[in-house]
Design an enzyme around this catalytic site. Sequence first.
Site, PDB file in Angstrom:
ATOM      1  N   THR A   1      36.429  71.812 120.529  1.00  0.00           N
ATOM      2  CA  THR A   1      37.128  73.041 120.907  1.00  0.00           C
ATOM      3  C   THR A   1      36.302  73.984 121.777  1.00  0.00           C
ATOM      4  O   THR A   1      36.846  74.773 122.545  1.00  0.00           O
ATOM      5  CB  THR A   1      37.585  73.818 119.658  1.00  0.00           C
ATOM      6  OG1 THR A   1      36.431  74.163 118.871  1.00  0.00           O
ATOM      7  CG2 THR A   1      38.539  72.985 118.811  1.00  0.00           C
ATOM      8  N   ASP A   2      34.962  73.931 121.657  1.00  0.00           N
ATOM      9  CA  ASP A   2      34.131  74.967 122.268  1.00  0.00           C
ATOM     10  C   ASP A   2      34.270  75.045 123.786  1.00  0.00           C
ATOM     11  O   ASP A   2      34.298  76.138 124.355  1.00  0.00           O
ATOM     12  CB  ASP A   2      32.664  74.758 121.891  1.00  0.00           C
ATOM     13  CG  ASP A   2      32.365  75.161 120.462  1.00  0.00           C
ATOM     14  OD1 ASP A   2      33.211  75.843 119.848  1.00  0.00           O
ATOM     15  OD2 ASP A   2      31.297  74.801 119.952  1.00  0.00           O
TER      16      ASP A   2
ATOM     17  N   SER B   1      31.112  69.371 121.840  1.00  0.00           N
ATOM     18  CA  SER B   1      31.526  69.868 123.151  1.00  0.00           C
ATOM     19  C   SER B   1      30.733  71.082 123.622  1.00  0.00           C
ATOM     20  O   SER B   1      30.764  71.418 124.804  1.00  0.00           O
ATOM     21  CB  SER B   1      33.028  70.176 123.179  1.00  0.00           C
ATOM     22  OG  SER B   1      33.334  71.428 122.614  1.00  0.00           O
TER      23      SER B   1
ATOM     24  N   THR C   1      34.653  68.309 116.967  1.00  0.00           N
ATOM     25  CA  THR C   1      34.933  68.540 115.549  1.00  0.00           C
ATOM     26  C   THR C   1      35.955  67.550 115.019  1.00  0.00           C
ATOM     27  O   THR C   1      35.869  67.101 113.874  1.00  0.00           O
ATOM     28  CB  THR C   1      35.443  69.982 115.332  1.00  0.00           C
ATOM     29  OG1 THR C   1      34.423  70.902 115.705  1.00  0.00           O
ATOM     30  CG2 THR C   1      35.828  70.225 113.884  1.00  0.00           C
TER      31      THR C   1
END
Length: 327
Positions: A99-100, A66, A20
């Site tokens: 972030t995932d 990610s 992101t």
Amino acid sequence: MVNSLSPSLQRIVVLGTGGTIAGRAASGGDNIGYTAGQVGVADLLGGIEAPEGLALAAEQVAQLDSKDMEPGVWLQLARRCAFWLAEADVAGVVITHGTDTLEETAFFLQAVLAPDKPVVLTCAMRPASSLSPDGPQNVRDAIAVAATPAAHGVTVVCAGAIHSAFDVQKVHTYRQDAFASGDAGPVGYVEEGAVRRLREWPEPATSSKILETGEGAPMQWPRVEILTSHAGATGAIVDLLLQERATGVAEPVRGLVLAATGNGTVHHALEAAGLRAQDAGVAVLRATRCASGRILPRPDDKLRDAGALTPVKARIALMLELIETAA
């Protein structure tokens, strides 16, 4: 490779992997309808100054969302980290990441690198195209941590907090302070470029020799699946996986992580299936699905537990264990 370098300066190397933080949307007001991994890491460093006495260098290792992270990218990233950490003039490494799966990458890197210099992952919850992106400040803070004398180990920096790779979890779907460290709490905070440390930097917990494999040698990643224990759970999926093994599929399951309730408890039907899998030679590990706390083992436990590791981190630990035992 983009370099801002003076021969007399120590370097902070920033490795880009997408996410992101490198995302773009059609509108500056759209913080969810973006495409991740569109902006190069060199561009992400635009306008960010290196701390005094340091220079910044940037390298693009990957460019992906990610959620689509793969073990092969982990290995490539770990090798680039190892290369740069071995350079005498490199003080630390920063990684821009989605972030995932950030907590998984952080744990993997801590396990295989056990670095005596800082490796700092950072991210954003808003894309680079946002009217108010959070990525630039997170990158600045991550660089500050990487530049901190005596800092070491793998940490995650987001929204001013510094989290250990062992403890960090994504706990919110949208908020900018999307990460927490459970009972352990953060390692510290970054306040106007200064690091306020609350507890020790991450120390090695495992000793992996995965990076000793040749650069061109194919890595056989053991298949480890995660199954969740819940009300009404069955062992049907476990039995299907065991049937697969019996048919000689090319990639049979070698490990199972049971995302257990509470203090490592597993529905009786799933537990029975887990024991069948264990008897069939599949490595089985229990990890609590609770956001905080750890599994306290009991003398009569028939399935191993992963202590304080979350299911996704327990999966990585089990994969590395299976690689080590197969070597």
